[in-house]
Write a protein that holds these residues in place. Structure first.
Motif, PDB file in Angstrom:
ATOM      1  N   SER A   4       0.830  -1.205   0.000  1.00  0.00           N
ATOM      2  CA  SER A   4       0.000   0.000   0.000  1.00  0.00           C
ATOM      3  C   SER A   4       0.866   1.258   0.000  1.00  0.00           C
ATOM      4  O   SER A   4       0.474   2.279  -0.532  1.00  0.00           O
ATOM      5  CB  SER A   4      -0.959   0.004   1.181  1.00  0.00           C
ATOM      6  OG  SER A   4      -0.235   0.061   2.398  1.00  0.00           O
ATOM      7  N   ASN A   5       2.062   1.222   0.593  1.00  0.00           N
ATOM      8  CA  ASN A   5       2.966   2.368   0.573  1.00  0.00           C
ATOM      9  C   ASN A   5       3.461   2.663  -0.838  1.00  0.00           C
ATOM     10  O   ASN A   5       3.735   3.808  -1.177  1.00  0.00           O
ATOM     11  CB  ASN A   5       4.154   2.149   1.506  1.00  0.00           C
ATOM     12  CG  ASN A   5       3.745   2.213   2.959  1.00  0.00           C
ATOM     13  OD1 ASN A   5       2.715   2.786   3.285  1.00  0.00           O
ATOM     14  ND2 ASN A   5       4.556   1.623   3.824  1.00  0.00           N
ATOM     15  N   MET A   9       0.829   8.149  -3.833  1.00  0.00           N
ATOM     16  CA  MET A   9       1.481   9.065  -4.754  1.00  0.00           C
ATOM     17  C   MET A   9       2.121  10.206  -3.977  1.00  0.00           C
ATOM     18  O   MET A   9       1.506  10.800  -3.101  1.00  0.00           O
ATOM     19  CB  MET A   9       0.466   9.620  -5.749  1.00  0.00           C
ATOM     20  CG  MET A   9       1.060  10.490  -6.789  1.00  0.00           C
ATOM     21  SD  MET A   9      -0.206  10.868  -8.014  1.00  0.00           S
ATOM     22  CE  MET A   9       0.802  11.345  -9.355  1.00  0.00           C
ATOM     23  N   ASP A  10       3.348  10.498  -4.297  1.00  0.00           N
ATOM     24  CA  ASP A  10       4.066  11.620  -3.708  1.00  0.00           C
ATOM     25  C   ASP A  10       3.729  12.852  -4.538  1.00  0.00           C
ATOM     26  O   ASP A  10       4.196  12.999  -5.666  1.00  0.00           O
ATOM     27  CB  ASP A  10       5.563  11.329  -3.716  1.00  0.00           C
ATOM     28  CG  ASP A  10       6.389  12.441  -3.099  1.00  0.00           C
ATOM     29  OD1 ASP A  10       5.852  13.546  -2.846  1.00  0.00           O
ATOM     30  OD2 ASP A  10       7.583  12.210  -2.861  1.00  0.00           O
ATOM     31  N   GLY A  11       2.897  13.742  -3.995  1.00  0.00           N
ATOM     32  CA  GLY A  11       2.423  14.915  -4.736  1.00  0.00           C
ATOM     33  C   GLY A  11       3.539  15.838  -5.174  1.00  0.00           C
ATOM     34  O   GLY A  11       3.543  16.336  -6.298  1.00  0.00           O
ATOM     35  N   VAL A  12       4.504  16.082  -4.297  1.00  0.00           N
ATOM     36  CA  VAL A  12       5.616  16.970  -4.645  1.00  0.00           C
ATOM     37  C   VAL A  12       6.424  16.369  -5.788  1.00  0.00           C
ATOM     38  O   VAL A  12       6.768  17.060  -6.758  1.00  0.00           O
ATOM     39  CB  VAL A  12       6.506  17.254  -3.410  1.00  0.00           C
ATOM     40  CG1 VAL A  12       7.770  18.000  -3.806  1.00  0.00           C
ATOM     41  CG2 VAL A  12       5.729  18.037  -2.364  1.00  0.00           C
ATOM     42  N   ALA A  13       6.718  15.077  -5.700  1.00  0.00           N
ATOM     43  CA  ALA A  13       7.480  14.420  -6.769  1.00  0.00           C
ATOM     44  C   ALA A  13       6.705  14.438  -8.084  1.00  0.00           C
ATOM     45  O   ALA A  13       7.292  14.633  -9.156  1.00  0.00           O
ATOM     46  CB  ALA A  13       7.824  12.987  -6.376  1.00  0.00           C
ATOM     47  N   ALA A  14       5.386  14.259  -8.004  1.00  0.00           N
ATOM     48  CA  ALA A  14       4.567  14.276  -9.224  1.00  0.00           C
ATOM     49  C   ALA A  14       4.602  15.652  -9.880  1.00  0.00           C
ATOM     50  O   ALA A  14       4.773  15.765 -11.098  1.00  0.00           O
ATOM     51  CB  ALA A  14       3.127  13.881  -8.892  1.00  0.00           C
ATOM     52  N   ILE A  15       4.464  16.699  -9.083  1.00  0.00           N
ATOM     53  CA  ILE A  15       4.487  18.062  -9.640  1.00  0.00           C
ATOM     54  C   ILE A  15       5.866  18.392 -10.176  1.00  0.00           C
ATOM     55  O   ILE A  15       6.005  18.972 -11.257  1.00  0.00           O
ATOM     56  CB  ILE A  15       4.032  19.084  -8.577  1.00  0.00           C
ATOM     57  CG1 ILE A  15       2.558  18.854  -8.255  1.00  0.00           C
ATOM     58  CG2 ILE A  15       4.268  20.512  -9.059  1.00  0.00           C
ATOM     59  CD1 ILE A  15       2.063  19.601  -7.032  1.00  0.00           C
ATOM     60  N   ARG A  16       6.918  18.006  -9.448  1.00  0.00           N
ATOM     61  CA  ARG A  16       8.289  18.243  -9.938  1.00  0.00           C
ATOM     62  C   ARG A  16       8.512  17.530 -11.277  1.00  0.00           C
ATOM     63  O   ARG A  16       9.090  18.097 -12.194  1.00  0.00           O
ATOM     64  CB  ARG A  16       9.318  17.757  -8.919  1.00  0.00           C
ATOM     65  CG  ARG A  16       9.521  18.693  -7.770  1.00  0.00           C
ATOM     66  CD  ARG A  16      10.498  18.069  -6.758  1.00  0.00           C
ATOM     67  NE  ARG A  16      11.024  19.076  -5.896  1.00  0.00           N
ATOM     68  CZ  ARG A  16      12.237  19.598  -6.002  1.00  0.00           C
ATOM     69  NH1 ARG A  16      13.071  19.167  -6.922  1.00  0.00           N
ATOM     70  NH2 ARG A  16      12.646  20.539  -5.168  1.00  0.00           N
ATOM     71  N   GLY A  17       8.059  16.299 -11.371  1.00  0.00           N
ATOM     72  CA  GLY A  17       8.213  15.549 -12.624  1.00  0.00           C
ATOM     73  C   GLY A  17       7.473  16.211 -13.769  1.00  0.00           C
ATOM     74  O   GLY A  17       7.983  16.304 -14.888  1.00  0.00           O
ATOM     75  N   TYR A  18       6.277  16.685 -13.495  1.00  0.00           N
ATOM     76  CA  TYR A  18       5.481  17.364 -14.514  1.00  0.00           C
ATOM     77  C   TYR A  18       6.167  18.660 -14.952  1.00  0.00           C
ATOM     78  O   TYR A  18       6.291  18.935 -16.146  1.00  0.00           O
ATOM     79  CB  TYR A  18       4.075  17.631 -13.973  1.00  0.00           C
ATOM     80  CG  TYR A  18       3.123  18.151 -15.014  1.00  0.00           C
ATOM     81  CD1 TYR A  18       2.708  17.341 -16.064  1.00  0.00           C
ATOM     82  CD2 TYR A  18       2.639  19.452 -14.952  1.00  0.00           C
ATOM     83  CE1 TYR A  18       1.828  17.809 -17.030  1.00  0.00           C
ATOM     84  CE2 TYR A  18       1.760  19.928 -15.913  1.00  0.00           C
ATOM     85  CZ  TYR A  18       1.366  19.108 -16.944  1.00  0.00           C
ATOM     86  OH  TYR A  18       0.505  19.581 -17.901  1.00  0.00           O
ATOM     87  N   LEU A  19       6.638  19.441 -13.996  1.00  0.00           N
ATOM     88  CA  LEU A  19       7.341  20.681 -14.337  1.00  0.00           C
ATOM     89  C   LEU A  19       8.634  20.411 -15.101  1.00  0.00           C
ATOM     90  O   LEU A  19       8.983  21.151 -16.022  1.00  0.00           O
ATOM     91  CB  LEU A  19       7.633  21.495 -13.077  1.00  0.00           C
ATOM     92  CG  LEU A  19       6.452  22.254 -12.522  1.00  0.00           C
ATOM     93  CD1 LEU A  19       6.736  22.772 -11.123  1.00  0.00           C
ATOM     94  CD2 LEU A  19       6.078  23.398 -13.444  1.00  0.00           C
TER      95      LEU A  19
END
Length: 126
Positions: A4-5, A9-19
């Motif tokens: 489950s861990n 989703m790591d939100g900061v990592a997702a936004i950094r990846g998108y940027l």
């Protein structure tokens, strides 16, 4: 459960990846560039990247699409010495970033679409 861990989703990592994908793109936007944001995405970017980290991505200027600035995010804005620009910046201004390409990270709203249309009709950047 460790499974489950892995699904969290790591939100900061997702936004950094998108940027990272936005500013590196498909290779057509190499070199120094401008990152155009709206009010919401300005706050988002300020939460996940420092000014130094953004500069490391070859983003020389972070600017608001609506022409306003966020002093907490934009420490060394080229347009900070001029009045808030709802007008086009002078092409003769020595610090004009008009030669730089711009990438946009904005929410898909009617207002932002209108601002992008205005930017494309009277571009401040190349």
């Amino acid at each position: 459960n460790s499974n489950s861990n892995n699904n969290i989703m790591d939100g900061v990592a997702a936004i950094r990846g998108y940027l990272d994908r936005i500013v590196s793109g498909d290779g057509k936007c190499r070199g120094m560039k401008v990152l155009l944001l709206d009010a919401s995405t300005t706050q988002t970017v300020a939460c996940v990247y420092s000014q130094t980290e953004i500069l490391g991505k070859e983003v020389y200027l972070v600017s608001r699409l609506d022409g306003t600035q966020n002093p907490n995010l934009v420490e060394n804005s080229l347009s900070s010495s001029s009045s808030p620009s709802n007008n086009s910046p002078s092409k003769n201004a020595p610090s004009s970033p008009s030669h730089m390409k711009a990438v946009c990270f904005v929410r898909p709203t009617d207002v932002n679409v209108g601002l992008i249309v205005r930017e494309l009709a009277q571009p401040r950047f190349s």
